[in-house]
Design an enzyme around this catalytic site. Sequence first.
Site, PDB file in Angstrom:
ATOM      1  N   TYR A 119     -39.322  10.296 -25.248  1.00 59.56           N
ATOM      2  CA  TYR A 119     -39.914   9.008 -25.594  1.00 59.56           C
ATOM      3  C   TYR A 119     -40.541   9.004 -26.993  1.00 59.56           C
ATOM      4  CZ  TYR A 119     -39.316   7.319 -20.813  1.00 59.56           C
ATOM      5  OH  TYR A 119     -38.801   6.904 -19.613  1.00 59.56           O
ATOM      6  N   LYS A 167     -37.527  21.098 -14.730  1.00 64.17           N
ATOM      7  CA  LYS A 167     -36.127  21.535 -14.664  1.00 64.17           C
ATOM      8  C   LYS A 167     -35.983  22.791 -15.524  1.00 64.17           C
ATOM      9  CE  LYS A 167     -31.876  20.881 -13.178  1.00 64.17           C
ATOM     10  NZ  LYS A 167     -31.545  21.092 -11.740  1.00 64.17           N
ATOM     11  N   ASP A 201     -34.681  17.537  -9.460  1.00 65.99           N
ATOM     12  CA  ASP A 201     -33.617  16.963  -8.632  1.00 65.99           C
ATOM     13  C   ASP A 201     -33.943  17.134  -7.148  1.00 65.99           C
ATOM     14  OD1 ASP A 201     -33.383  19.647  -9.253  1.00 65.99           O
ATOM     15  OD2 ASP A 201     -31.199  19.660  -9.317  1.00 65.99           O
ATOM     16  N   ASP A 225     -41.478   9.013 -15.216  1.00 63.12           N
ATOM     17  CA  ASP A 225     -41.084   7.598 -15.246  1.00 63.12           C
ATOM     18  C   ASP A 225     -40.090   7.309 -14.121  1.00 63.12           C
ATOM     19  OD1 ASP A 225     -40.785   4.983 -16.016  1.00 63.12           O
ATOM     20  OD2 ASP A 225     -39.814   5.414 -17.923  1.00 63.12           O
ATOM     21  N   ASP A 229     -40.913   5.327 -10.210  1.00 60.83           N
ATOM     22  CA  ASP A 229     -40.187   4.128  -9.784  1.00 60.83           C
ATOM     23  C   ASP A 229     -39.485   4.367  -8.450  1.00 60.83           C
ATOM     24  OD1 ASP A 229     -41.011   2.962 -12.128  1.00 60.83           O
ATOM     25  OD2 ASP A 229     -39.036   2.199 -12.684  1.00 60.83           O
TER      26      ASP A 229
END
Length: 335
Positions: A119, A167, A201, A225, A229
């Site tokens: 970002y 990750k 994941d 993010d 959601d």
Amino acid sequence: MKKICVIEGDGIGKEVVPAAIKVLDEVGDFEYIYAEAGLECLKKYGDAIPDETIEKAKECDAVLFGAITSPKPTEYKGKYRSPILTLRKELNLYANVRPINDFKNIDLVIIRENTEDVYVGREYYDEEKEIAIAERVISKKGSERIIKFAFEYAINNNRKKVSCIHKANVLRITDGLFLRIFNEIGEKYKDKIDYDDYLVDATAMYLVKSPEMFDVIVTTNLFGDILSDEASALIGGLGLAPSANIGDEYGLFEPVHGSAPDIAGKGIANPIATILSAAMMLDYFGMKEKGNKIRNAVKRVLEKGKVTPDLGGNLKTSEVVDEIIKELRGYSRVR
């Protein structure tokens, strides 16, 4: 008296923010300073977030933010800057806090680093190789402060565990750094709180299958993010998902949902995420009792099914607000 910078933005932001202010006025006295940002602001002034808005935000005790509509990538090239990303940077709001709570069985908090990762916007296109490249920035300083924030948040809110989501098995340098710092800091807090870590994941699956596994999650910007959601679907969608953006000096509070131009102006937008964001703002002000009063009123309204169409109800935005205010007035007024 606390001073609040109010930025309604675009679309349903102009409906849900006034709704939250009506609820705030039931529990206290506040001064509201209005400022502009968003697509309409861009069309009006040539800037989606004028410097005047940034200055007003810095002069207030907190910001209550609605939602903005982003222009298409082909529009306003070189002239558009994201209002929310700009405010996060200008106010150094490095911690994004998103509680996921259905007031029944699910109760977890996702704390996301708010200023780094992809970002930062460092991306380019190599014409010769026909490759688009984005830089991922994970710093030692940024990792340390968000991880410490997560552990302190957990302790101050009587939480039992902090989980690092990463990750690092693939992104060995960037997420490797984040995970290493998490474990180092976790060791310092181990006498006060448990800690563990999961691959992102696998976490995406666990959130759907067994959300009770998690208490406080801390992670990097992009992963946080996406996961927040996803997690909002567990409690009824983005219309119930509040958030806080917090730094060392400033706080900004906003619903997780967007501007929803398809329903803007119809009076059916769900105001609860914004109202719960306002309750988080009260917590930030040290007015936890008032914040809890609002949350309890929202809980009772949800239990009674007095909700907007997105939650299966038939009430208008204003009617939901009226129901919440009725619940607030059913108890002694807190001042």
